[in-house]
Design an enzyme around this catalytic site. Structure first.
Site, PDB file in Angstrom:
ATOM      1  N   CYS A 338     -17.328  80.565  -1.804  1.00 13.70           N
ATOM      2  CA  CYS A 338     -15.904  80.220  -1.934  1.00 13.70           C
ATOM      3  C   CYS A 338     -14.942  81.367  -1.608  1.00 13.70           C
ATOM      4  O   CYS A 338     -13.953  81.132  -0.904  1.00 13.70           O
ATOM      5  CB  CYS A 338     -15.585  79.660  -3.311  1.00 13.70           C
ATOM      6  SG  CYS A 338     -16.977  79.233  -4.317  1.00 13.70           S
ATOM      7  N   ARG A 367     -28.711  84.924  -6.197  1.00 10.69           N
ATOM      8  CA  ARG A 367     -28.417  85.136  -7.613  1.00 10.69           C
ATOM      9  C   ARG A 367     -29.682  85.590  -8.302  1.00 10.69           C
ATOM     10  O   ARG A 367     -30.758  85.063  -8.041  1.00 10.69           O
ATOM     11  CB  ARG A 367     -27.904  83.850  -8.257  1.00 10.69           C
ATOM     12  CG  ARG A 367     -26.558  83.438  -7.687  1.00 10.69           C
ATOM     13  CD  ARG A 367     -26.054  82.173  -8.313  1.00 10.69           C
ATOM     14  NE  ARG A 367     -25.076  81.564  -7.426  1.00 10.69           N
ATOM     15  CZ  ARG A 367     -24.647  80.322  -7.533  1.00 10.69           C
ATOM     16  NH1 ARG A 367     -25.097  79.562  -8.517  1.00 10.69           N
ATOM     17  NH2 ARG A 367     -23.766  79.829  -6.676  1.00 10.69           N
ATOM     18  N   GLN A 385     -26.662  76.744   0.208  1.00 10.24           N
ATOM     19  CA  GLN A 385     -25.845  75.617  -0.236  1.00 10.24           C
ATOM     20  C   GLN A 385     -25.294  74.881   0.972  1.00 10.24           C
ATOM     21  O   GLN A 385     -24.918  75.501   1.956  1.00 10.24           O
ATOM     22  CB  GLN A 385     -24.659  76.127  -1.070  1.00 10.24           C
ATOM     23  CG  GLN A 385     -25.066  76.773  -2.372  1.00 10.24           C
ATOM     24  CD  GLN A 385     -23.852  77.295  -3.115  1.00 10.24           C
ATOM     25  OE1 GLN A 385     -22.995  77.949  -2.537  1.00 10.24           O
ATOM     26  NE2 GLN A 385     -23.776  77.013  -4.397  1.00 10.24           N
ATOM     27  N   ASP A 387     -22.457  73.890   1.545  1.00 14.13           N
ATOM     28  CA  ASP A 387     -21.183  74.112   0.881  1.00 14.13           C
ATOM     29  C   ASP A 387     -20.008  73.679   1.756  1.00 14.13           C
ATOM     30  O   ASP A 387     -20.094  73.721   2.982  1.00 14.13           O
ATOM     31  CB  ASP A 387     -21.052  75.616   0.601  1.00 14.13           C
ATOM     32  CG  ASP A 387     -20.309  75.893  -0.682  1.00 14.13           C
ATOM     33  OD1 ASP A 387     -19.835  74.930  -1.305  1.00 14.13           O
ATOM     34  OD2 ASP A 387     -20.211  77.078  -1.049  1.00 14.13           O
ATOM     35  N   HIS A 389     -15.423  73.667   1.326  1.00 16.63           N
ATOM     36  CA  HIS A 389     -14.229  73.777   0.491  1.00 16.63           C
ATOM     37  C   HIS A 389     -13.090  73.044   1.176  1.00 16.63           C
ATOM     38  O   HIS A 389     -12.836  73.268   2.354  1.00 16.63           O
ATOM     39  CB  HIS A 389     -13.895  75.243   0.241  1.00 16.63           C
ATOM     40  CG  HIS A 389     -14.964  75.922  -0.554  1.00 16.63           C
ATOM     41  ND1 HIS A 389     -15.922  76.701   0.021  1.00 16.63           N
ATOM     42  CD2 HIS A 389     -15.271  75.849  -1.867  1.00 16.63           C
ATOM     43  CE1 HIS A 389     -16.768  77.104  -0.916  1.00 16.63           C
ATOM     44  NE2 HIS A 389     -16.403  76.606  -2.062  1.00 16.63           N
ATOM     45  N   LYS A 473     -14.629  67.814 -12.777  1.00 19.07           N
ATOM     46  CA  LYS A 473     -15.636  67.643 -11.727  1.00 19.07           C
ATOM     47  C   LYS A 473     -16.392  66.335 -11.868  1.00 19.07           C
ATOM     48  O   LYS A 473     -16.320  65.665 -12.892  1.00 19.07           O
ATOM     49  CB  LYS A 473     -16.611  68.808 -11.737  1.00 19.07           C
ATOM     50  CG  LYS A 473     -17.416  68.909 -13.014  1.00 19.07           C
ATOM     51  CD  LYS A 473     -18.440  70.025 -12.900  1.00 19.07           C
ATOM     52  CE  LYS A 473     -19.160  70.192 -14.234  1.00 19.07           C
ATOM     53  NZ  LYS A 473     -20.315  71.061 -14.182  1.00 19.07           N
ATOM     54  N   HIS A 519     -14.418  72.122  -4.296  1.00 23.58           N
ATOM     55  CA  HIS A 519     -15.755  72.572  -3.886  1.00 23.58           C
ATOM     56  C   HIS A 519     -16.642  71.332  -3.860  1.00 23.58           C
ATOM     57  O   HIS A 519     -16.567  70.518  -4.760  1.00 23.58           O
ATOM     58  CB  HIS A 519     -16.394  73.518  -4.900  1.00 23.58           C
ATOM     59  CG  HIS A 519     -15.534  74.639  -5.374  1.00 23.58           C
ATOM     60  ND1 HIS A 519     -15.773  75.933  -5.013  1.00 23.58           N
ATOM     61  CD2 HIS A 519     -14.473  74.677  -6.203  1.00 23.58           C
ATOM     62  CE1 HIS A 519     -14.888  76.717  -5.608  1.00 23.58           C
ATOM     63  NE2 HIS A 519     -14.089  75.987  -6.330  1.00 23.58           N
TER      64      HIS A 519
HETATM   65 ZN   LIG Z   1     -17.212  76.873  -3.905  1.00 24.07          ZN
END
Ligand SMILES: [Zn+2]
Ligand SMILES: [Zn+2]
Length: 646
Positions: A338, A367, A385, A387, A389, A473, A519
């Site tokens: 992000c 991580r 991910q 991912d 945004h 969320k 997200h």
């Molecule tokens: Zn994010």
């Protein structure tokens, strides 16, 4: 005197004061009454024979309720203890709580060994005692009486547990010849327990303290019907067969190496092919949905994550900063994509007309997970991910949510996940101060999520107080073929990062405004998603995704050239085929391809070469007859389109 009982469907019934849950059930139907294990009265679980003295909300608990199962298994722990005491009279008892699947009891057998060879004897004893249909009888005890009882019995563990209890709160429960210290509640009698299985025995320190005595922990599970035990054992066996760590190895999809490092998966050629197909599939769908692909580096300046707040959150648990020869320069392996995408947003001034801006990246993040927490592909230290945004205006949140839900549903459909629920996590209305962002924005976003989920016909559960501090969320919980729940895709509103990165757009009023950030990741991560996928389909991937779609089996060496021509033709249409050129009988080649779960086989011999055809076999359904190559190609492509839901 009459009291009012409100049932979960909001119907209200009148009963005499002191009515029990069992009597309420009887007044509805005898069949229901036979299945009531306990009851929830105004949120508290009580025994079904306990009198209810005031107007109440009542939920009758059966095997189908989580709390019903919990009460059943808790009561079963008493039955296990009774059986153990009958077989091993000197046994001392620690604690015996219910767990997710069944229950355990920690016991001290005074050094006597106990192994799986003893399980059947104990199970038989449990069932013998259960057939006596003994009630669980409660007696209140003073602390002195309770201490005297366990001193007499010589059970130092129960005596220690008593130390923490206050006089006036102590009760014993007796069923048959066995008495235990317990607060309750229990099922009506032991006769409800019709099947029992001891699963495992392990060592466990008393009170989890490694300096204290090591006790014997017996794991067991019980059921109200023998059939349910059989089903459970079948599913357990099936889960073992489908374990993605086992199948991943057998199908040569991924591997781990201690030299590379724990929790860092190595994708083998077939696994990489599978991954690539998933990526291509989603990339294509995302382009259609108006996303713009971006690429960002695997590391970022520590300052970036200080700004985003991730350093504070992940700093200690994440990997340590990377120092460079330049002083004061520190980088982190990226724990989140992000912040990078926020910086992309800031590369030029944005106007209200530019929004929404949807930036998508298959971003690999790192991580640090404790080594004990690592598990196959579901808990790893580096993962990718899917991912994206979405930066949008507050008035666009609902429409964007709907679009993301559509995308997630398309993904699930194409991959054979049919059973899912959406969990909506909202603010705790009692504690609004915890959350950042204006009241008005929250109200708008929350109702946008609720409404879009409703309009898309999702079955939802709503959890108050489960939202992140930065926004509400929606998470998708998927049930796999064995009925296990997995959390996959997530969509999350964020008011925090736009603030921290001071993101702006110029509104139609010519003023500066903050965009809302969403997200979203339909897969969650490729690693976790592939793990779930493997276990869901037991390694038999949908045709479009299969890393090996087809095996060409020439009957003998003579047809190797024709096999090669067919392979080339297939490759032109992006179909992955291999040729089995081994000097083996065709029957053997077919069997081997079946074991590898290859969706299709093409068998080529004299007849096929002469007529320019292919003889088709399908995994698990056998011979499909001969067709021309073009016909086969068309059918194959149609099947893929169908399975993709296009
Ligand atoms: Zn994010
Ligand atoms: Zn109990």
């Amino acid at each position: 005197m009459e009291i009012k009982i409100t049932l979960p469907d909001n119907s209200v019934r009148q009963y005499p004061k002191g009515v029990t849950a069992h009597q309420v059930a009887l007044s509805i139907s005898e069949g229901l009454a036979r299945n009531v294990l306990a009851a929830k009265v105004n949120g508290e679980i009580i025994e079904s024979n306990k009198p209810i003295d005031a107007d109440s909300n009542l939920q009758l608990l059966t095997w189908n309720d989580k709390d019903g199962k919990k009460t059943f298994w808790h009561s079963s722990a008493h039955l296990l203890a009774e059986a153990l005491e009958a077989l091993y009279p000197d046994t001392k008892f620690g604690i015996g709580p219910p767990i997710e699947n069944g229950f355990y009891y920690d016991i001290d057998l005074g050094g006597q060994p106990l192994g799986s060879e003893d399980f059947e004897k104990i199970e038989q004893k449990m069932l013998e005692l259960a057939r006596q249909k003994n009630d669980f009888v409660r007696t209140a005890k003073s602390k002195a009486e309770a201490i005297a009882y366990f001193q007499e019995k010589g059970d130092e563990y129960k005596l220690e547990l008593l130390e923490d209890l206050e006089d006036g709160t102590i009760s014993f429960y007796t069923q048959g010849n066995f008495t235990d210290l317990c607060r309750g509640p229990h099922i009506p009698d032991t006769g409800f327990i019709k099947a029992a299985k001891l699963m495992n025995v392990a060592g466990a320190y008393w009170r989890g303290d490694e300096k204290r005595k090591q006790m014997t922990r017996i794991y067991a599970i019980t059921f109200p019907k023998d059939k349910e035990l059989k089903e459970y054992l079948f599913l357990l066996e099936e889960a073992k067969k489908r374990d993605h760590r086992k199948l991943g190895k057998e199908l040569e999809l991924f591997a781990f190496s201690d030299k590379v490092g724990q929790g860092l998966p190595l994708w083998l050629p077939k696994g990489a092919m599978l991954r690539d197909r998933l990526e291509q599939f989603l990339k294509k769908a995302q382009v259609k949905a108006g996303y713009s692909p971006v690429v960002t580096p695997h590391i970022g300046s520590k300052q970036l994550y200080v700004t985003s707040g991730h350093y504070e959150k992940y700093g200690k648990d994440s990997f340590q900063p990377i120092r460079t020869p330049d002083e004061d320069e520190e980088f982190l392996l990226k724990p989140m994509n992000c912040p990078h995408h926020c910086e992309i947003y800031k590369t030029k001034p944005r106007s209200y007309r530019d929004l929404p801006l949807r930036l998508a990246e298959f971003g690999t993040v790192y991580r640090y997970e404790m080594s004990g927490e690592l598990h196959g592909l579901t808990r790893v230290r580096g993962f990718t991910q899917d991912d994206a945004h979405i930066f949008c205006r507050p008035d666009q949140v609902k429409e964007e949510f709907e679009k993301v839900i559509d995308l997630v549903l398309y993904v699930f459909k194409s991959l054979g996940f049919k059973d899912f629920t959406a969990q909506i996590s909202l603010r705790d209305p009692e504690n609004k101060i915890k959350y950042i962002g204006s009241d008005e924005d929250w109200a708008k976003a929350e109702s946008a999520i609720i409404e879009s989920a409703k309009e898309k016909g999702l079955s939802t559960v709503t959890e108050l107080g489960e939202a992140a501090f930065y926004g509400p969320k929606l998470d998708f919980m998927v049930k796999d073929a064995l009925g296990r729940s997995w959390q996959l895709g997530t969509i999350q509103v964020d008011y925090n990062l736009p603030e921290r990165f001071e993101l702006e757009y110029t509104g139609s009023d010519n003023q500066k405004h903050r965009p809302v950030m969403i997200h979203r990741a339909p897969f969650g991560s490729l690693e976790r998603f592939i793990a779930v996928l493997i276990e869901n389909c037991a390694g038999e991937f949908p045709l479009w995704l299969s890393p090996e779609q087809l095996m060409i089996l020439p009957i003998s060496e003579k047809f190797a050239d024709y096999a090669e021509i067919i392979k080339q033709k297939l490759a032109e249409h992006d179909i992955q085929a291999q040729v089995d050129n081994r000097d083996e009988k065709i029957g053997r080649k077919i069997r081997d391809a079946e074991v590898k779960k290859l969706p299709y086989m093409l068998i080529l011999g004299e007849k096929e070469v002469e007529t320019n055809t292919v003889s088709v076999r399908k995994h698990a359904s056998g011979d499909q007859g001969s067709v021309t190559f073009d016909e086969f190609l068309q059918n194959f492509k149609n099947e893929i389109q169908l399975s993709l839901g296009n």
